[in-house]
Design a protein around this motif. Structure first.
Motif, PDB file in Angstrom:
ATOM      1  N   VAL A  25      45.231  51.649  42.573  1.00  0.00           N
ATOM      2  CA  VAL A  25      44.958  50.884  43.796  1.00  0.00           C
ATOM      3  C   VAL A  25      43.488  50.438  43.816  1.00  0.00           C
ATOM      4  N   ASP A  26      42.591  51.319  43.349  1.00  0.00           N
ATOM      5  CA  ASP A  26      41.162  50.971  43.281  1.00  0.00           C
ATOM      6  C   ASP A  26      40.925  49.812  42.324  1.00  0.00           C
ATOM      7  N   MET A  27      41.626  49.840  41.187  1.00  0.00           N
ATOM      8  CA  MET A  27      41.436  48.793  40.177  1.00  0.00           C
ATOM      9  C   MET A  27      41.886  47.439  40.723  1.00  0.00           C
ATOM     10  N   VAL A  28      43.021  47.433  41.442  1.00  0.00           N
ATOM     11  CA  VAL A  28      43.513  46.185  42.036  1.00  0.00           C
ATOM     12  C   VAL A  28      42.485  45.658  43.045  1.00  0.00           C
ATOM     13  N   SER A  29      41.925  46.564  43.854  1.00  0.00           N
ATOM     14  CA  SER A  29      40.916  46.160  44.853  1.00  0.00           C
ATOM     15  C   SER A  29      39.658  45.599  44.179  1.00  0.00           C
ATOM     16  N   GLN A  30      39.265  46.219  43.041  1.00  0.00           N
ATOM     17  CA  GLN A  30      38.063  45.749  42.332  1.00  0.00           C
ATOM     18  C   GLN A  30      38.292  44.374  41.703  1.00  0.00           C
ATOM     19  N   MET A  31      39.487  44.196  41.120  1.00  0.00           N
ATOM     20  CA  MET A  31      39.774  42.926  40.448  1.00  0.00           C
ATOM     21  C   MET A  31      40.052  41.801  41.446  1.00  0.00           C
ATOM     22  N   CYS A  32      40.453  42.166  42.670  1.00  0.00           N
ATOM     23  CA  CYS A  32      40.758  41.162  43.694  1.00  0.00           C
ATOM     24  C   CYS A  32      39.993  41.507  44.976  1.00  0.00           C
ATOM     25  N   PRO A  33      38.652  41.389  44.946  1.00  0.00           N
ATOM     26  CA  PRO A  33      37.838  41.887  46.067  1.00  0.00           C
ATOM     27  C   PRO A  33      38.126  41.227  47.421  1.00  0.00           C
ATOM     28  N   ARG A 198      49.232  36.949  45.099  1.00  0.00           N
ATOM     29  CA  ARG A 198      50.393  37.406  44.317  1.00  0.00           C
ATOM     30  C   ARG A 198      50.068  37.339  42.821  1.00  0.00           C
ATOM     31  N   VAL A 199      49.506  36.211  42.399  1.00  0.00           N
ATOM     32  CA  VAL A 199      49.196  35.995  40.983  1.00  0.00           C
ATOM     33  C   VAL A 199      48.138  36.992  40.506  1.00  0.00           C
ATOM     34  N   ASP A 200      47.040  37.125  41.277  1.00  0.00           N
ATOM     35  CA  ASP A 200      45.930  38.005  40.870  1.00  0.00           C
ATOM     36  C   ASP A 200      46.356  39.472  40.849  1.00  0.00           C
ATOM     37  N   ALA A 201      47.100  39.881  41.874  1.00  0.00           N
ATOM     38  CA  ALA A 201      47.521  41.284  41.934  1.00  0.00           C
ATOM     39  C   ALA A 201      48.488  41.607  40.798  1.00  0.00           C
ATOM     40  N   THR A 202      49.410  40.673  40.506  1.00  0.00           N
ATOM     41  CA  THR A 202      50.353  40.888  39.396  1.00  0.00           C
ATOM     42  C   THR A 202      49.574  41.112  38.103  1.00  0.00           C
ATOM     43  N   ASN A 203      48.576  40.260  37.840  1.00  0.00           N
ATOM     44  CA  ASN A 203      47.781  40.389  36.615  1.00  0.00           C
ATOM     45  C   ASN A 203      47.014  41.707  36.580  1.00  0.00           C
ATOM     46  N   ALA A 204      46.461  42.106  37.733  1.00  0.00           N
ATOM     47  CA  ALA A 204      45.686  43.354  37.796  1.00  0.00           C
ATOM     48  C   ALA A 204      46.587  44.565  37.524  1.00  0.00           C
TER      49      ALA A 204
END
Length: 219
Positions: A25-33, A198-204
């Protein structure tokens, strides 16, 4: 403009299993601030499919075994389902349990309509077995507590043994006649949904699971 931006940057997600993976969850938040995650309630796989089709749900992450041609499905990780037992269970010291032994014990089932319920029911019908349902838990935590303090059994993904279950001294057993039972953790979305969130979170999420496999430290 601002409302549109917020809409595009809100990820409507159903994926309680995400919290079982350290740092995801932290990684998704970092990649999609700039992204806000909104957790959507889902009552069954079909309910989730309907919500994805009407746009109220962007991403579904589940251990379901069902196919859905209308959605894109990405297998994130394949996990082993195990029979969980607590210290007062007669088979606690073993690594395997026979089907007969499993069926002789009181089974704490997951609550109706949950995705774990759908996975285990599909597994039971495939094996043509009918466990003796002692109680139905309202949450994973309740289910684990119930078996930690009794001779009951439950079925869960093996990775739970590294987190909450290990704190309760739970132990995972394989079904002797069957060996490892794998259940895939899948990510579903609609190709027509091009929202940036949706796109960014899927990639993360995909890159997190790829890095896990590279480390081969799968939970």
């Amino acid at each position: 403009g601002r409302a549109r931006f917020e809409l595009d940057n809100t990820l409507n997600l159903f994926g309680p299993s995400l919290f079982a993976f350290p740092g995801l969850v932290d990684m998704v938040s970092q990649m999609c601030p700039s992204m806000t995650i909104s957790h959507i309630a889902v009552s069954s796989f079909q309910d989730a499919v309907d919500k994805i089709k009407d746009g109220t749900l962007d991403i579904l992450i589940t251990r379901t075994i069902q196919e859905c041609e209308a959605l894109t499905c990405i297998k994130l990780v394949s996990q082993e389902l195990m029979v969980f037992v607590g210290p007062s269970n007669p088979y606690y010291s073993r690594d395997e349990i026979t089907l007969t032994e499993f069926l002789s014990l009181p089974y704490v089932a997951p609550s109706y309509g949950t995705l774990l319920y759908e996975s285990t029911e599909a597994m039971f019908s495939e094996l043509n077995i009918h466990p003796h349902v002692f109680s139905r838990a309202s949450s994973t935590k309740d289910q684990l507590y119930a078996i930690a303090n009794s001779n009951c059994v439950a079925i869960h993904a093996r990775h739970l043994l590294t987190s909450s279950a290990s704190a309760m001294s739970l132990h995972g057993l394989r079904l002797k006649e069957i060996g490892p039972i794998h259940s895939n953790l899948n990510l579903y979305y609609s190709e027509g949904n091009c929202k940036p969130a949706r796109v960014d979170a899927t990639n993360a999420i995909i890159s997190y699971f790829e890095s896990l496999q590279n480390l081969s430290s799968l939970p």
